[in-house]
Motif scaffolding. Structure first.
Motif, PDB file in Angstrom:
ATOM      1  N   THR A   1       0.829  -1.196   0.000  1.00 54.69           N
ATOM      2  CA  THR A   1       0.000   0.000   0.000  1.00 54.69           C
ATOM      3  C   THR A   1       0.867   1.252   0.000  1.00 54.69           C
ATOM      4  O   THR A   1       2.018   1.229   0.417  1.00 54.69           O
ATOM      5  CB  THR A   1      -0.934   0.035   1.221  1.00 54.69           C
ATOM      6  OG1 THR A   1      -0.151  -0.019   2.404  1.00 54.69           O
ATOM      7  CG2 THR A   1      -1.914  -1.107   1.179  1.00 54.69           C
ATOM      8  N   LEU A   2       0.296   2.320  -0.458  1.00 57.20           N
ATOM      9  CA  LEU A   2       1.012   3.588  -0.541  1.00 57.20           C
ATOM     10  C   LEU A   2       0.998   4.287   0.809  1.00 57.20           C
ATOM     11  O   LEU A   2       0.046   4.175   1.572  1.00 57.20           O
ATOM     12  CB  LEU A   2       0.352   4.477  -1.591  1.00 57.20           C
ATOM     13  CG  LEU A   2       0.307   3.912  -3.010  1.00 57.20           C
ATOM     14  CD1 LEU A   2      -0.534   4.807  -3.891  1.00 57.20           C
ATOM     15  CD2 LEU A   2       1.696   3.770  -3.572  1.00 57.20           C
ATOM     16  N   SER A   3       2.036   5.059   1.064  1.00 59.64           N
ATOM     17  CA  SER A   3       2.097   5.808   2.317  1.00 59.64           C
ATOM     18  C   SER A   3       1.109   6.972   2.273  1.00 59.64           C
ATOM     19  O   SER A   3       0.609   7.351   1.212  1.00 59.64           O
ATOM     20  CB  SER A   3       3.510   6.334   2.541  1.00 59.64           C
ATOM     21  OG  SER A   3       3.796   7.344   1.591  1.00 59.64           O
ATOM     22  N   ASN A   4       0.850   7.541   3.449  1.00 60.67           N
ATOM     23  CA  ASN A   4      -0.076   8.679   3.514  1.00 60.67           C
ATOM     24  C   ASN A   4       0.464   9.878   2.751  1.00 60.67           C
ATOM     25  O   ASN A   4      -0.303  10.630   2.153  1.00 60.67           O
ATOM     26  CB  ASN A   4      -0.352   9.044   4.970  1.00 60.67           C
ATOM     27  CG  ASN A   4      -1.248   8.027   5.639  1.00 60.67           C
ATOM     28  OD1 ASN A   4      -1.976   7.297   4.972  1.00 60.67           O
ATOM     29  ND2 ASN A   4      -1.200   7.964   6.950  1.00 60.67           N
ATOM     30  N   LYS A   5       1.789  10.086   2.754  1.00 63.27           N
ATOM     31  CA  LYS A   5       2.375  11.199   1.991  1.00 63.27           C
ATOM     32  C   LYS A   5       2.136  11.007   0.492  1.00 63.27           C
ATOM     33  O   LYS A   5       1.810  11.959  -0.218  1.00 63.27           O
ATOM     34  CB  LYS A   5       3.876  11.301   2.259  1.00 63.27           C
ATOM     35  CG  LYS A   5       4.227  11.883   3.592  1.00 63.27           C
ATOM     36  CD  LYS A   5       5.734  12.001   3.734  1.00 63.27           C
ATOM     37  CE  LYS A   5       6.108  12.557   5.097  1.00 63.27           C
ATOM     38  NZ  LYS A   5       7.560  12.664   5.244  1.00 63.27           N
ATOM     39  N   THR A   6       2.290   9.776   0.035  1.00 64.67           N
ATOM     40  CA  THR A   6       2.053   9.493  -1.381  1.00 64.67           C
ATOM     41  C   THR A   6       0.588   9.691  -1.722  1.00 64.67           C
ATOM     42  O   THR A   6       0.260  10.263  -2.769  1.00 64.67           O
ATOM     43  CB  THR A   6       2.500   8.059  -1.714  1.00 64.67           C
ATOM     44  OG1 THR A   6       3.854   7.883  -1.310  1.00 64.67           O
ATOM     45  CG2 THR A   6       2.370   7.770  -3.185  1.00 64.67           C
ATOM     46  N   MET A   7      -0.298   9.224  -0.847  1.00 64.26           N
ATOM     47  CA  MET A   7      -1.733   9.419  -1.069  1.00 64.26           C
ATOM     48  C   MET A   7      -2.071  10.908  -1.156  1.00 64.26           C
ATOM     49  O   MET A   7      -2.813  11.332  -2.033  1.00 64.26           O
ATOM     50  CB  MET A   7      -2.552   8.781   0.063  1.00 64.26           C
ATOM     51  CG  MET A   7      -2.523   7.301   0.086  1.00 64.26           C
ATOM     52  SD  MET A   7      -3.623   6.647  -1.150  1.00 64.26           S
ATOM     53  CE  MET A   7      -3.511   4.929  -0.741  1.00 64.26           C
ATOM     54  N   LEU A   8      -1.510  11.692  -0.244  1.00 64.44           N
ATOM     55  CA  LEU A   8      -1.755  13.125  -0.254  1.00 64.44           C
ATOM     56  C   LEU A   8      -1.236  13.761  -1.539  1.00 64.44           C
ATOM     57  O   LEU A   8      -1.910  14.608  -2.137  1.00 64.44           O
ATOM     58  CB  LEU A   8      -1.111  13.781   0.970  1.00 64.44           C
ATOM     59  CG  LEU A   8      -1.335  15.281   1.116  1.00 64.44           C
ATOM     60  CD1 LEU A   8      -2.816  15.588   1.279  1.00 64.44           C
ATOM     61  CD2 LEU A   8      -0.548  15.820   2.294  1.00 64.44           C
ATOM     62  N   ALA A   9      -0.064  13.330  -1.990  1.00 64.35           N
ATOM     63  CA  ALA A   9       0.496  13.872  -3.233  1.00 64.35           C
ATOM     64  C   ALA A   9      -0.392  13.531  -4.429  1.00 64.35           C
ATOM     65  O   ALA A   9      -0.623  14.385  -5.298  1.00 64.35           O
ATOM     66  CB  ALA A   9       1.904  13.328  -3.450  1.00 64.35           C
ATOM     67  N   VAL A  10      -0.912  12.326  -4.467  1.00 67.78           N
ATOM     68  CA  VAL A  10      -1.793  11.936  -5.566  1.00 67.78           C
ATOM     69  C   VAL A  10      -3.094  12.734  -5.519  1.00 67.78           C
ATOM     70  O   VAL A  10      -3.583  13.214  -6.552  1.00 67.78           O
ATOM     71  CB  VAL A  10      -2.074  10.417  -5.534  1.00 67.78           C
ATOM     72  CG1 VAL A  10      -3.149  10.035  -6.528  1.00 67.78           C
ATOM     73  CG2 VAL A  10      -0.801   9.629  -5.812  1.00 67.78           C
ATOM     74  N   VAL A  11      -3.647  12.911  -4.327  1.00 64.32           N
ATOM     75  CA  VAL A  11      -4.894  13.680  -4.192  1.00 64.32           C
ATOM     76  C   VAL A  11      -4.670  15.135  -4.616  1.00 64.32           C
ATOM     77  O   VAL A  11      -5.485  15.708  -5.344  1.00 64.32           O
ATOM     78  CB  VAL A  11      -5.442  13.583  -2.749  1.00 64.32           C
ATOM     79  CG1 VAL A  11      -6.565  14.580  -2.522  1.00 64.32           C
ATOM     80  CG2 VAL A  11      -5.932  12.174  -2.470  1.00 64.32           C
TER      81      VAL A  11
END
Length: 181
Positions: free
Chosen positions: A66-76
């Motif tokens: 799974t992706l990290s929260n930082k990566t999720m935030l960057a994608v969003v």
């Protein structure tokens, strides 16, 4: 093809004729109405499964996938802020360079539709495709879509307002009186 359409839907109005295969049209219509709720149920199930842990081995494997929260935030941020800016700029460049020439009656509407593609969150259909593929990234994709829908009320309201103002005031051949200063 009115004759073919007449088999599935009453096109004659109140003249007493009925469509002989109307029950097929009704069934297809009901399945179409169920598509969005079913997509949301699948998304919810996959989103909730990201918070469940069955045993420590599976948890360790999932943490690696799974992706990290930082990566999720960057994608969003990329999908909900950067992509709309790119969409607005590309429509503006196309309009200013006269590469696309729409009739004056529909020019603002066409540019609005072009920009809407850029500003909406990732579709639930992507989640359904991931689910059907059996991929191990279902939970990550569900979390990503969940994050996008969590920030959508605020971010999408601002971006949609900017897109509508841009379409009404800059792409319309006869802009609204609100746009003129």
């Amino acid at each position: 093809f009115p004759g073919t359409r007449g088999l599935f839907e009453n096109i004659w109005g109140d003249k007493g004729k009925t469509a002989p295969l109307h029950f097929i049209f009704d069934g297809i219509y009901k399945v179409g109405q169920a598509a969005v709720p079913l997509n949301m149920i699948i998304l919810g199930i996959n989103f909730s499964s990201t918070f469940r842990t069955k045993n420590s081995e599976k948890t360790a494997d999932k943490d690696q996938m799974t992706l990290s929260n930082k990566t999720m935030l960057a994608v969003v941020v990329g999908k909900m802020i950067v992509m709309p800016v790119i969409g607005m700029l590309s429509c503006w460049v196309l309009e200013r360079s006269h590469y696309i020439n729409f009739p004056d009656e529909i020019d603002a509407t066409c540019y609005l539709v072009m920009m809407i593609v850029f500003i909406t969150p990732t579709a639930n259909n992507v989640m359904v495709m991931v689910e059907l593929s059996g991929s191990s990234s279902k939970e990550g994709m569900a979390r990503l879509i969940g994050w996008q829908y969590a920030v959508s009320p605020v971010v999408l309201s601002i971006v949609l307002s900017a897109v509508v103002i841009l379409a009404r005031c800059h792409f319309d051949s006869s802009p609204s009186p609100v746009c003129q200063k």
